[in-house]
Design an enzyme around this catalytic site. Structure first.
Site, mmCIF file in Angstrom:
data_model
loop_
_atom_site.group_PDB
_atom_site.id
_atom_site.type_symbol
_atom_site.label_atom_id
_atom_site.label_comp_id
_atom_site.label_asym_id
_atom_site.label_seq_id
_atom_site.Cartn_x
_atom_site.Cartn_y
_atom_site.Cartn_z
ATOM 1 N N LYS A 67 1.156 -1.599 0.174
ATOM 2 C CA LYS A 67 -0.346 0.143 -0.269
ATOM 3 C C LYS A 67 1.194 1.462 0.246
ATOM 4 C CE LYS A 67 -3.793 -0.561 3.005
ATOM 5 N NZ LYS A 67 -4.645 -0.256 3.566
ATOM 6 N N LYS A 79 1.444 -4.907 10.849
ATOM 7 C CA LYS A 79 -0.225 -4.608 11.673
ATOM 8 C C LYS A 79 -0.148 -4.654 12.811
ATOM 9 C CE LYS A 79 -4.091 -3.681 10.056
ATOM 10 N NZ LYS A 79 -4.823 -2.774 8.901
ATOM 11 N N GLY A 186 -19.422 3.724 4.976
ATOM 12 C CA GLY A 186 -21.208 5.018 4.889
ATOM 13 C C GLY A 186 -21.213 5.871 4.691
ATOM 14 N N ALA A 238 -16.392 -4.538 4.566
ATOM 15 C CA ALA A 238 -16.629 -5.233 5.680
ATOM 16 C C ALA A 238 -15.058 -5.292 5.673
ATOM 17 C CB ALA A 238 -17.565 -5.894 5.409
ATOM 18 N N ASN A 261 -9.566 -4.703 3.090
ATOM 19 C CA ASN A 261 -7.850 -5.505 3.021
ATOM 20 C C ASN A 261 -7.674 -6.978 2.704
ATOM 21 O OD1 ASN A 261 -6.519 -3.433 3.590
ATOM 22 N ND2 ASN A 261 -7.034 -3.070 5.379
HETATM 23 P P1 NAD Z 1 -16.316 -0.975 10.526
HETATM 24 O O1 NAD Z 1 -15.670 -1.613 11.280
HETATM 25 O O2 NAD Z 1 -15.997 0.679 10.934
HETATM 26 O O3 NAD Z 1 -17.258 -1.159 9.523
HETATM 27 C C1 NAD Z 1 -17.302 -2.400 9.344
HETATM 28 C C2 NAD Z 1 -18.801 -2.458 9.208
HETATM 29 O O4 NAD Z 1 -19.183 -3.882 7.760
HETATM 30 C C3 NAD Z 1 -19.591 -2.823 10.119
HETATM 31 O O5 NAD Z 1 -20.399 -1.798 10.177
HETATM 32 C C4 NAD Z 1 -19.468 -4.073 9.758
HETATM 33 O O6 NAD Z 1 -20.975 -4.605 10.701
HETATM 34 C C5 NAD Z 1 -19.866 -4.289 9.297
HETATM 35 N N1 NAD Z 1 -19.920 -5.998 8.341
HETATM 36 C C6 NAD Z 1 -19.304 -7.306 8.884
HETATM 37 N N2 NAD Z 1 -19.439 -8.146 8.120
HETATM 38 C C7 NAD Z 1 -20.852 -8.263 7.424
HETATM 39 C C8 NAD Z 1 -21.304 -8.659 6.288
HETATM 40 N N3 NAD Z 1 -21.158 -10.047 6.507
HETATM 41 N N4 NAD Z 1 -21.742 -8.169 5.449
HETATM 42 C C9 NAD Z 1 -22.735 -6.503 5.813
HETATM 43 N N5 NAD Z 1 -21.431 -6.117 6.225
HETATM 44 C C10 NAD Z 1 -20.525 -6.524 7.452
HETATM 45 O O7 NAD Z 1 -14.381 -0.886 9.028
HETATM 46 P P2 NAD Z 1 -14.006 0.430 8.616
HETATM 47 O O8 NAD Z 1 -13.062 1.138 9.155
HETATM 48 O O9 NAD Z 1 -15.289 0.946 7.824
HETATM 49 O O10 NAD Z 1 -13.263 -1.051 7.793
HETATM 50 C C11 NAD Z 1 -13.937 -1.722 7.001
HETATM 51 C C12 NAD Z 1 -12.598 -2.085 5.718
HETATM 52 O O11 NAD Z 1 -11.848 -1.163 5.360
HETATM 53 C C13 NAD Z 1 -11.892 -3.111 6.820
HETATM 54 O O12 NAD Z 1 -11.367 -4.338 6.588
HETATM 55 C C14 NAD Z 1 -10.891 -2.596 7.143
HETATM 56 O O13 NAD Z 1 -9.503 -3.012 7.410
HETATM 57 C C15 NAD Z 1 -11.210 -1.877 5.155
HETATM 58 N N6 NAD Z 1 -10.143 -0.739 5.358
HETATM 59 C C16 NAD Z 1 -10.327 0.927 6.690
HETATM 60 C C17 NAD Z 1 -9.581 1.789 6.538
HETATM 61 C C18 NAD Z 1 -9.983 3.131 6.763
HETATM 62 O O14 NAD Z 1 -9.777 4.192 6.623
HETATM 63 N N7 NAD Z 1 -11.023 2.472 8.064
HETATM 64 C C19 NAD Z 1 -8.406 1.433 5.356
HETATM 65 C C20 NAD Z 1 -8.139 0.939 4.520
HETATM 66 C C21 NAD Z 1 -9.012 -0.326 4.614
#
Ligand code: NAD
Length: 349
Positions: A67, A79, A186, A238, A261
């Site tokens: 990344k 990580k 969201g 998710a 990821n």
């Molecule tokens: P988060 O935990 O805030 O949101 C993930 C959402 O997915 C949760 O609300 C959960 O209830 C929902 N969920 C889980 N399993 C599900 C399913 N089977 N079907 C539908 N919904 C489901 O996490 P996030 O920060 O929004 O990150 C989401 C993904 O993106 C993760 O894999 C994270 O590693 C990746 N990511 C996030 C960021 C960041 O800036 N937050 C950056 C890079 C990668």
């Protein structure tokens, strides 16, 4: 298991500690420091067994190296995973985070962190009390840049624009399924809706379902149906591993572009998508927004405007380059993205 995992990982350092007061396990995987101090988020959740957590932390740390290397940012990949008991009491959380912060301090700048699944900017404030300036994304009240989710959502949105352009369609009028409406999903739903896409989302958390369902035409779909829903773009936001030999034959999308990821369960899944004619935006390019913007703002002196412009420019340009390389050379988009990252790593090695 350990032997196989560590050999195929190819990283530099793995730190493992049991946190006696809570029974949690703390795993810090430093995959590469070739381009700079190794950075990566802190994931905190229960796992069915330690092997699964170990596999997760190793793969995620490798992904962070790619990344940061693809855009040539001055950070290596790492990580941390905090494997917590399902019954961790809320009052035990600050102590665990502060002991974890001390571990980061002991690594003396070799590991920098920020939030990930299961941790928030408020948790970063607690970790920073012992770890100091090695923690990104503290709350603005504590001097940090806050939640990285909106920047990550911006990058995923730009990646969807690039994928739509490649498919010969506009985002306006396209149908996008967003899996997960959390910190990234969201704000992504909001951006897509504002851009005129028809948005369908799935989620497990009832409060998030209520927040987005029927808002400005956004529709909800049951989680077990999301992957097979007919759409232009599927956006996994998710957890990882959603693209595998079981799910890929069922997909009814034209492109996959999301924030999760490690969306491909294994490299062969990139080939499976290609064979099905499904365009895949490599996760570590599409989801770099937060990882690029937050260290940029907090460590490199970027303004939020500069961070926004940089994320937009990098994600759009790099994906176009990847799509061209993949078509010209008959390789998967994932392999094309890795080539770009590996070229930057080789320059510094
Ligand atoms: P988060 O935990 O805030 O949101 C993930 C959402 O997915 C949760 O609300 C959960 O209830 C929902 N969920 C889980 N399993 C599900 C399913 N089977 N079907 C539908 N919904 C489901 O996490 P996030 O920060 O929004 O990150 C989401 C993904 O993106 C993760 O894999 C994270 O590693 C990746 N990511 C996030 C960021 C960041 O800036 N937050 C950056 C890079 C990668």
């Amino acid at each position: 298991m350990l032997d196989r995992l560590l050999r195929s990982w190819g990283g530099e350092r793995l730190v493992v500690r049991r946190d006696e007061p809570t029974g949690a396990w703390i795993l810090i995987a430093i995959h590469s420091s070739v381009l700079g101090p190794a950075a990566g988020g802190t994931r905190m959740k229960p796992y069915p067994h330690l092997d699964a957590a170990l596999e997760d932390v190793l793969r995620l740390s490798q992904g962070m190296t790619y990344k940061f290397a693809a855009p040539g940012l001055p950070f290596g990949g790492a990580k941390a995973v905090l494997v917590v008991p399902t019954e961790l009491e809320p009052e035990d959380r600050p102590g665990l985070l502060s002991r974890y912060g001390q571990m980061i301090a002991d690594l003396d700048g070799a590991f920098l962190t920020g939030p990930d699944v299961g941790t928030s900017p408020h948790d970063m404030d607690v970790i920073a009390e012992t770890a100091g300036a090695r923690v990104f994304c503290r709350t603005p009240e504590a001097g940090g840049a806050g939640d990285p989710g909106p920047y990550t959502a911006l990058g995923v949105f730009v990646a969807i624009e690039a994928a739509c352009a490649e498919l010969g369609i506009a985002v306006a009028g396209s149908r996008v399924v967003v899996q997960g409406a959390g910190d990234v999903g969201g704000p992504l739903i909001e951006r897509l809706r504002e851009a005129g896409a028809a948005v369908v989302f799935s989620e497990l958390d009832a409060s998030l379902i209520d927040r987005y369902r029927d808002r400005g035409g956004v529709a909800f779909i049951a989680p077990e149906e999301a992957l097979a829903e007919d759409c232009d773009v599927l956006a996994p936001c998710a957890l990882g591993g959603v693209l595998n030999e079981t799910t890929i034959p069922r997909l009814r999308c034209r492109a996959v572009v999301g924030s999760a990821n490690n969306q491909l369960a294994m490299p062969a899944d990139g080939e499976r998508l290609r064979e099905r004619g499904i365009l895949y935006a490599p996760d570590f390019v599409a989801n770099v927004g937060g990882a690029m913007a937050m260290p940029g703002i907090e460590a490199l002196g970027w303004t939020p405007q500069h961070a926004t412009a940089t994320v937009r420019e990098y994600v759009g340009r790099t994906l176009r380059e990847i799509f061209v390389m993949s078509a010209a050379e008959g390789i998967t988009t994932d392999a094309a993205a890795r080539r770009i990252a590996e070229a930057h790593l080789a320059e510094q090695a």
